[in-house]
Enzyme design. Structure first.
Site, PDB file in Angstrom:
ATOM      1  N   ARG A 157      32.553  46.906  50.977  1.00  0.00           N
ATOM      2  CA  ARG A 157      34.215  47.923  51.710  1.00  0.00           C
ATOM      3  C   ARG A 157      34.079  49.467  51.178  1.00  0.00           C
ATOM      4  NH1 ARG A 157      39.602  46.597  50.968  1.00  0.00           N
ATOM      5  NH2 ARG A 157      39.331  44.654  48.872  1.00  0.00           N
ATOM      6  N   ILE A 188      33.732  52.595  48.685  1.00  0.00           N
ATOM      7  CA  ILE A 188      33.091  52.863  47.558  1.00  0.00           C
ATOM      8  C   ILE A 188      31.309  52.038  47.887  1.00  0.00           C
ATOM      9  CG2 ILE A 188      32.014  54.049  46.127  1.00  0.00           C
ATOM     10  CD1 ILE A 188      34.855  54.569  45.081  1.00  0.00           C
ATOM     11  N   ASN A 232      30.308  47.197  40.832  1.00  0.00           N
ATOM     12  CA  ASN A 232      31.256  48.530  41.434  1.00  0.00           C
ATOM     13  C   ASN A 232      32.189  47.749  41.507  1.00  0.00           C
ATOM     14  OD1 ASN A 232      32.383  50.443  43.758  1.00  0.00           O
ATOM     15  ND2 ASN A 232      32.073  48.584  44.405  1.00  0.00           N
ATOM     16  N   GLY A 259      36.019  46.247  41.774  1.00  0.00           N
ATOM     17  CA  GLY A 259      37.038  46.857  41.224  1.00  0.00           C
ATOM     18  C   GLY A 259      38.534  46.060  41.651  1.00  0.00           C
ATOM     19  N   GLN A 310      46.443  56.703  32.868  1.00  0.00           N
ATOM     20  CA  GLN A 310      47.158  56.101  34.166  1.00  0.00           C
ATOM     21  C   GLN A 310      48.822  56.089  33.841  1.00  0.00           C
ATOM     22  OE1 GLN A 310      46.844  58.495  36.745  1.00  0.00           O
ATOM     23  NE2 GLN A 310      48.674  57.934  37.735  1.00  0.00           N
ATOM     24  N   GLN A 362      49.036  52.081  33.900  1.00  0.00           N
ATOM     25  CA  GLN A 362      47.875  51.216  34.629  1.00  0.00           C
ATOM     26  C   GLN A 362      47.172  51.279  33.338  1.00  0.00           C
ATOM     27  OE1 GLN A 362      45.145  53.870  36.887  1.00  0.00           O
ATOM     28  NE2 GLN A 362      45.860  52.321  38.664  1.00  0.00           N
ATOM     29  N   TYR A 416      44.151  48.814  33.959  1.00  0.00           N
ATOM     30  CA  TYR A 416      42.960  49.447  34.172  1.00  0.00           C
ATOM     31  C   TYR A 416      42.599  50.433  33.651  1.00  0.00           C
ATOM     32  CZ  TYR A 416      40.410  51.523  38.655  1.00  0.00           C
ATOM     33  OH  TYR A 416      40.125  51.977  40.016  1.00  0.00           O
ATOM     34  N   PRO A 441      35.060  58.109  39.112  1.00  0.00           N
ATOM     35  CA  PRO A 441      34.894  58.840  40.287  1.00  0.00           C
ATOM     36  C   PRO A 441      36.417  58.983  39.816  1.00  0.00           C
ATOM     37  CG  PRO A 441      34.526  56.254  40.676  1.00  0.00           C
ATOM     38  CD  PRO A 441      34.748  56.838  39.421  1.00  0.00           C
TER      39      PRO A 441
END
Ligand code: NDP
Length: 240
Positions: free
Chosen positions: A12, A14, A82, A84, A141, A144, A147, A177
């Site tokens: 799914r 990226i 990848n 996350g 951020q 976050q 994260y 990214p």
């Protein structure tokens, strides 16, 4: 024989683009996922790429999955961490569960899977590991802390592990990214999205394929001199 790649969260968003790009580049690919069976079935039907379900935050589940993959398909030579999740909230609203889930899924998973493929890669003197970080791990951020900490941790993890793998032919790199047009970003209200796009110098969101291209570059056999690096793919939004 084609080298085998495991892409976590690879059916799914990226991850799907990464799986497909590696497949097109001649790799054998296994895509892992957490629970979205419908997306996995549709992905396999469309691409022919096999999917396997396990929780990347659970070490024992990773161990069983890696053993199954290697028994059925051979040694994992390329690992793309990848998978996350986000559990956003300001410090006032964030609870310990939101913190743990994000740290364990985004960062703990990198340890779990790298640990499980490390011995084999070291013995064969070849390995490619790419960890997907984030612009928000570089710049922080609002809302976050979990994260940003996990993604920032990925960048440190990458540099440390790269030093350990260098003499064994294992490269370890990260991609950070920027905002990429996936389901997660499409859920952002249109006015907020327009403000985000206004801050991206190239004037658009990233495509999942933009990130996949970076993964193909870093996992090529010829990329043996690139290790411990972080490739920012963000349309110029954050430069350092
Ligand atoms: P999506 O939400 O579209 O997909 C997440 C993938 O991870 C799914 O395949 C999901 O499986 C899998 N996953 C989630 N939790 C687990 C788990 N515990 N065990 C196994 N698999 C799991 O994410 P994106 O494609 O948007 O993001 C991919 C990566 O890129 C993430 O690491 C994200 O943090 C990072 N990133 C994304 C950006 C963006 O703008 N989209 C920007 C910067 C970084 P399932 O489908 O079964 O739920």
């Amino acid at each position: 024989m084609a080298r085998l790649a495991l892409v976590t969260g690879g059916q799914r968003g990226i991850g799907a683009a990464i799986s497909e790009a590696l497949h097109k580049a001649g790799r054998s690919v296994i895509a892992s996922y957490a629970g979205n069976d419908a997306a996995a079935a549709a992905f396999t039907e469309r691409t022919g790429i096999a999917c396997i379900k396990f929780d990347v935050s659970d070490y024992e589940a990773c161990k069983a999955a890696v053993a199954k993959i290697e028994a059925e398909h051979g040694a994992i030579e390329i690992l793309v961490n990848n998978a996350g999740i986000t559990r956003d909230g300001t410090m006032k609203r964030m609870d310990r569960t939101m913190w743990d889930e994000v740290i364990d899924t985004n960062l703990g998973s990198c340890f779990n899977l790298a640990k499980l493929v490390w011995e084999g890669m070291s013995a064969r003197k070849f390995g490619r590991i790419v960890n997907i970080g984030s612009i928000n791990g570089q710049a922080g951020q609002y809302g976050q802390v979990n994260y940003a900490a996990a993604k920032s941790g990925i960048h440190g993890f990458t540099k440390a592990l790269a030093q350990e793998g260098a003499r064994a032919g294992i490269t370890v790199n990260a991609i950070a990214p920027g905002y990429v047009d996936t389901e997660m970003v499409r859920a952002v209200p249109e006015d907020v999205l327009q403000k985000i796009i206004a801050r991206i110098p190239v004037g658009r969101l990233g495509h999942a394929e933009d990130i996949a291209r970076g993964v193909c570059f870093l996992t090529a056999d010829e990329a043996s001199f690139i290790t411990g690096s972080t490739l920012s793919i963000n349309g110029g939004q954050h430069m350092y």
